[in-house]
Structures are given as C-alpha cells and as structure tokens.
Motif scaffolding. Structure first.
Motif, PDB file in Angstrom:
ATOM      1  N   LYS A 189       0.807  -1.242  -0.039  1.00 43.34           N
ATOM      2  CA  LYS A 189       0.074  -0.095   0.177  1.00 43.34           C
ATOM      3  C   LYS A 189       0.994   1.259   0.086  1.00 43.34           C
ATOM      4  N   ALA A 190       1.899   1.153   0.636  1.00 39.58           N
ATOM      5  CA  ALA A 190       2.896   2.414   0.914  1.00 39.58           C
ATOM      6  C   ALA A 190       3.334   2.908  -0.650  1.00 39.58           C
ATOM      7  N   TRP A 191       3.350   2.039  -1.567  1.00 38.88           N
ATOM      8  CA  TRP A 191       3.981   2.170  -2.868  1.00 38.88           C
ATOM      9  C   TRP A 191       2.945   2.503  -3.908  1.00 38.88           C
ATOM     10  N   GLU A 192       1.769   2.510  -3.672  1.00 41.36           N
ATOM     11  CA  GLU A 192       0.726   2.775  -4.573  1.00 41.36           C
ATOM     12  C   GLU A 192       0.617   4.095  -5.019  1.00 41.36           C
ATOM     13  N   GLY A 193       0.922   4.329  -6.246  1.00 43.57           N
ATOM     14  CA  GLY A 193       1.157   5.844  -6.835  1.00 43.57           C
ATOM     15  C   GLY A 193       2.512   6.337  -6.788  1.00 43.57           C
ATOM     16  N   PHE A 194       3.436   5.582  -6.459  1.00 39.18           N
ATOM     17  CA  PHE A 194       4.910   5.948  -6.371  1.00 39.18           C
ATOM     18  C   PHE A 194       5.218   5.932  -8.042  1.00 39.18           C
ATOM     19  N   ASN A 195       6.046   7.177  -8.354  1.00 35.99           N
ATOM     20  CA  ASN A 195       6.252   7.088  -9.704  1.00 35.99           C
ATOM     21  C   ASN A 195       7.942   6.859  -9.739  1.00 35.99           C
ATOM     22  N   PHE A 196       8.483   5.679 -10.076  1.00 36.39           N
ATOM     23  CA  PHE A 196       9.904   5.276 -10.057  1.00 36.39           C
ATOM     24  C   PHE A 196      10.341   6.184 -11.260  1.00 36.39           C
ATOM     25  N   TYR A 197       9.855   6.144 -12.502  1.00 28.91           N
ATOM     26  CA  TYR A 197      10.349   7.083 -13.572  1.00 28.91           C
ATOM     27  C   TYR A 197      10.700   8.501 -12.960  1.00 28.91           C
ATOM     28  N   LYS A 198       9.562   8.973 -12.832  1.00 29.83           N
ATOM     29  CA  LYS A 198       9.827  10.623 -12.279  1.00 29.83           C
ATOM     30  C   LYS A 198      10.738  10.935 -11.290  1.00 29.83           C
ATOM     31  N   THR A 199      10.828   9.981 -10.196  1.00 27.53           N
ATOM     32  CA  THR A 199      11.516  10.465  -9.072  1.00 27.53           C
ATOM     33  C   THR A 199      13.061  10.098  -9.227  1.00 27.53           C
ATOM     34  N   PHE A 200      13.399   9.075 -10.141  1.00 28.67           N
ATOM     35  CA  PHE A 200      14.880   8.724 -10.249  1.00 28.67           C
ATOM     36  C   PHE A 200      15.255   9.555 -11.329  1.00 28.67           C
ATOM     37  N   SER A 201      14.485   9.887 -12.519  1.00 27.77           N
ATOM     38  CA  SER A 201      15.085  10.669 -13.449  1.00 27.77           C
ATOM     39  C   SER A 201      15.273  12.242 -13.227  1.00 27.77           C
ATOM     40  N   GLU A 202      14.326  12.575 -12.461  1.00 28.33           N
ATOM     41  CA  GLU A 202      14.454  14.188 -11.741  1.00 28.33           C
ATOM     42  C   GLU A 202      15.727  14.180 -10.821  1.00 28.33           C
ATOM     43  N   ALA A 203      16.047  12.908 -10.135  1.00 26.93           N
ATOM     44  CA  ALA A 203      17.030  13.061  -8.923  1.00 26.93           C
ATOM     45  C   ALA A 203      18.400  12.746  -9.503  1.00 26.93           C
ATOM     46  N   LEU A 204      18.432  11.991 -10.626  1.00 25.07           N
ATOM     47  CA  LEU A 204      19.609  11.762 -11.300  1.00 25.07           C
ATOM     48  C   LEU A 204      19.965  12.431 -12.463  1.00 25.07           C
ATOM     49  N   LYS A 205      19.158  12.867 -13.153  1.00 24.24           N
ATOM     50  CA  LYS A 205      19.425  13.606 -14.365  1.00 24.24           C
ATOM     51  C   LYS A 205      19.783  12.866 -15.517  1.00 24.24           C
ATOM     52  N   CYS A 206      19.494  11.451 -15.632  1.00 27.33           N
ATOM     53  CA  CYS A 206      19.962  10.712 -16.532  1.00 27.33           C
ATOM     54  C   CYS A 206      18.831   9.719 -17.160  1.00 27.33           C
ATOM     55  N   LEU A 207      19.199   8.977 -18.213  1.00 26.26           N
ATOM     56  CA  LEU A 207      18.171   8.247 -18.831  1.00 26.26           C
ATOM     57  C   LEU A 207      17.632   7.037 -17.852  1.00 26.26           C
ATOM     58  N   VAL A 208      16.239   6.907 -17.736  1.00 28.22           N
ATOM     59  CA  VAL A 208      15.657   5.958 -16.897  1.00 28.22           C
ATOM     60  C   VAL A 208      14.737   5.225 -17.604  1.00 28.22           C
ATOM     61  N   VAL A 209      14.863   3.986 -17.374  1.00 28.01           N
ATOM     62  CA  VAL A 209      14.060   2.892 -18.238  1.00 28.01           C
ATOM     63  C   VAL A 209      13.311   2.099 -17.223  1.00 28.01           C
ATOM     64  N   VAL A 210      12.088   2.022 -16.824  1.00 28.81           N
ATOM     65  CA  VAL A 210      11.243   1.213 -16.065  1.00 28.81           C
ATOM     66  C   VAL A 210      10.392   0.018 -16.613  1.00 28.81           C
ATOM     67  N   ASP A 211      10.702  -1.152 -16.082  1.00 26.60           N
ATOM     68  CA  ASP A 211       9.818  -2.424 -16.488  1.00 26.60           C
ATOM     69  C   ASP A 211       9.508  -3.027 -15.166  1.00 26.60           C
ATOM     70  N   THR A 212       8.880  -4.149 -15.177  1.00 32.50           N
ATOM     71  CA  THR A 212       8.642  -5.174 -13.965  1.00 32.50           C
ATOM     72  C   THR A 212       9.840  -5.723 -13.550  1.00 32.50           C
ATOM     73  N   ASP A 213       9.997  -6.360 -12.554  1.00 30.41           N
ATOM     74  CA  ASP A 213      10.966  -6.985 -12.081  1.00 30.41           C
ATOM     75  C   ASP A 213      11.004  -8.383 -12.863  1.00 30.41           C
ATOM     76  N   VAL A 214       9.820  -9.227 -12.890  1.00 31.91           N
ATOM     77  CA  VAL A 214       9.768 -10.379 -13.749  1.00 31.91           C
ATOM     78  C   VAL A 214      10.387 -10.075 -15.147  1.00 31.91           C
ATOM     79  N   ASN A 215       9.796  -8.984 -15.791  1.00 26.79           N
ATOM     80  CA  ASN A 215      10.284  -8.793 -17.147  1.00 26.79           C
ATOM     81  C   ASN A 215      11.640  -8.491 -17.146  1.00 26.79           C
ATOM     82  N   ALA A 216      12.390  -7.691 -16.350  1.00 27.92           N
ATOM     83  CA  ALA A 216      13.787  -7.685 -16.114  1.00 27.92           C
ATOM     84  C   ALA A 216      14.510  -9.148 -16.135  1.00 27.92           C
TER      85      ALA A 216
END
Length: 284
Positions: A80-107
């Motif tokens: 529940k704590a992670w519902e609505g959390f945006n990995f792409y936005k959070t990490f791309s804004e913080a790291l200023k680099c290319l970020v690609v997001v997929d599921t753990d099982v797809n990876a």
C-alpha cells in the motif's frame, strides 16, 4: 562511464553499478520499506557513482507504457505504501539521466534471454514462484507489453477436487498466485516453504497447480521454453513432478518437439538469482 540497475522487489531493493560493458562491479541491498525510507538511500547510492543511465525492474502492477504520462508508476498493489509512487519521475529528476522502467519479472526474463536459459531462442517465459507469482514473456526477441504488462500470476485455474483451503489472493478465489505461491503453502501447512518436508503431500498439489498454469501459458504465448525461478522452485524435486502433470494436462494437444521433451521445455533459471539485476542493467 557507469550504468545503474535497480531490482525493486517485494522484500528488498537491489542496486547495482555496471562498467562501460554493463558488467556489475558493485551492488547493495536494502529492505523494501516505505518510499520515504528506501528511496533516498538508493538515490544517494547512484549519485555517488555518477551513472549515465538507470534500468529499473519493479514489483507490480506498474505502468510500463513509455507513452503514458504516468509511466513508471506503481498501480494498485499489495504494498500500500508504494501505490502511486512514480519510479521514472523520481529517479530521472534526481539523477538527471536516462531511466527505463519495467517489471522485475520482465527484467528477469530479459536477463535469462540475453545470458541464461533462454539464450539463443526467439521466444520464452520466465516465471518466478515465491512470495507471489509473476512472469515475463518474450516473443520474437521482444518483451511483451500491452496496456500494462502480463499479470501471469493472476490467471484463473481450476481447483483440484477436494481442495477447499481458502485462496490466499485477496482479489481472486482460484488464481495461480493464490493457490500456489508461498503464502498458500504456509496457509496449507502452517510452515514456511523452506521448512516443509519433501515428502509432504502438499508438494503434489503445488506441482499440479503450477503445471495447470504452465499449460495455459503454453497455449496463450506459444513460447519455446519456460524457465522457473523463485524461492519455491529452489525445491528442485518439484521439477519432475511439474513436468509429469504438465504432460498429462496438455494431453498431446500441442504436437511440437519442444513440449514433447518437458525436461528441456520446463527448466530452472541459470543465472543463480541474478537474472533480475542483470536484466535491469540491460533494459536500456
């Protein structure tokens, strides 16, 4: 030049650094707490190494449609704590680099496709069976996506006669995850999967339900091989039991050489638990 990879799992977050050839040269693992607790630690780690790109494989459900304005967001989740959390936005804004997001099982499927048990094939599936059940599917050399991603753990399968134990899934009463993942094993026996004796009758039921799911995946995805990983599948004695039921349930309907040899069609993962982080490192 350094690259980053993040395998965001249900119990732990694995962060890794790769060199210019994407060989992993450093990694850390932290508990999956709330975003406020876990994310700053991960951002600091990647900032320290000044990475040029980051591949993220996250637990789902998640929005992995790169054309969506909410790309990289965790959807309705048991966490529940992670519902609505945006990995792409959070990490791309913080790291200023290319970020690609997929599921753990797809990876993980991608890792096995590039370097493991699916290498050299054009299609295949990786299925993890542990705390939950999830899978990544590759067709014609590409990971399958759609409106989000395949939810392979929540296909509905028939219950075996006599099995009246309430399903552990809060959404369904007879899905693969709810009938065969780790929590259901514990519900049936009162023991963690790792503590259940190999001669317990629960394993026969477990193998049957996994085989039911695999038959459905063969029918729907027509993959050349299915790779099984996760904590439950560390019990290697399950493989021959699953293959036996798979062959019986398939009933000779698919007349192809791959399924006629279940020993090479249903196989264990090859990358020793590293398929997820290796796949994440190669998502970009």
């Amino acid at each position: 030049m350094y690259y980053g990879a993040l395998e965001a799992g249900g119990t732990k977050m694995v962060c890794a650094i790769g060199d210019e050839n994407k060989n992993i040269i450093d990694r850390i693992s932290i508990p999956t707490d709330t975003p406020d607790q876990s994310v700053p630690v991960m951002i600091d780690y990647f900032k320290k190494h000044n990475i040029s790109a980051l591949g993220i494989g996250t637990f789902g459900p998640a929005n992995v449609n790169q054309n969506s304005p909410s790309y990289g967001t965790i959807l309705k989740s048991p966490k529940k704590a992670w519902e609505g959390f945006n990995f792409y936005k959070t990490f791309s804004e913080a790291l200023k680099c290319l970020v690609v997001v997929d599921t753990d099982v797809n990876a993980a499927a991608w890792g096995e496709f590039l370097f493991g048990a699916l290498k050299g094939l054009r299609s295949g599936m990786y299925l993890t069976i542990g705390t939950g059940i999830g899978g990544g599917v590759i067709a014609d050399g590409h990971l399958i996506h759609g409106m989000m991603h395949p939810e392979t753990g929540h296909i509905l399968i028939p219950r075996r006669d006599g099995d009246g134990t309430p399903c552990s899934c809060r959404f369904h009463q007879n899905c693969a995850e709810g009938l065969a993942a780790g929590p259901m094993l514990e519900r049936r026996t009162g023991m963690k999967g790792k503590d259940i004796p190999a001669d317990s009758p629960v394993w026969d039921l477990e193998a049957y339900y996994i085989a039911e799911a695999l038959v459905n995946y063969t029918m729907c995805y027509s993959v050349e091989r299915i790779v099984l990983g996760g904590g439950v599948m560390s019990n290697e004695f399950l493989f021959p039991m699953i293959r036996k039921y798979y062959t019986e349930l398939l009933s000779g309907y698919i007349d192809m050489p791959q399924v006629k040899n279940p020993d090479t069609y249903i196989v264990p993962a090859k990358l020793e638990g590293n398929q997820g982080i290796i796949g994440a490192m190669n998502l970009f």
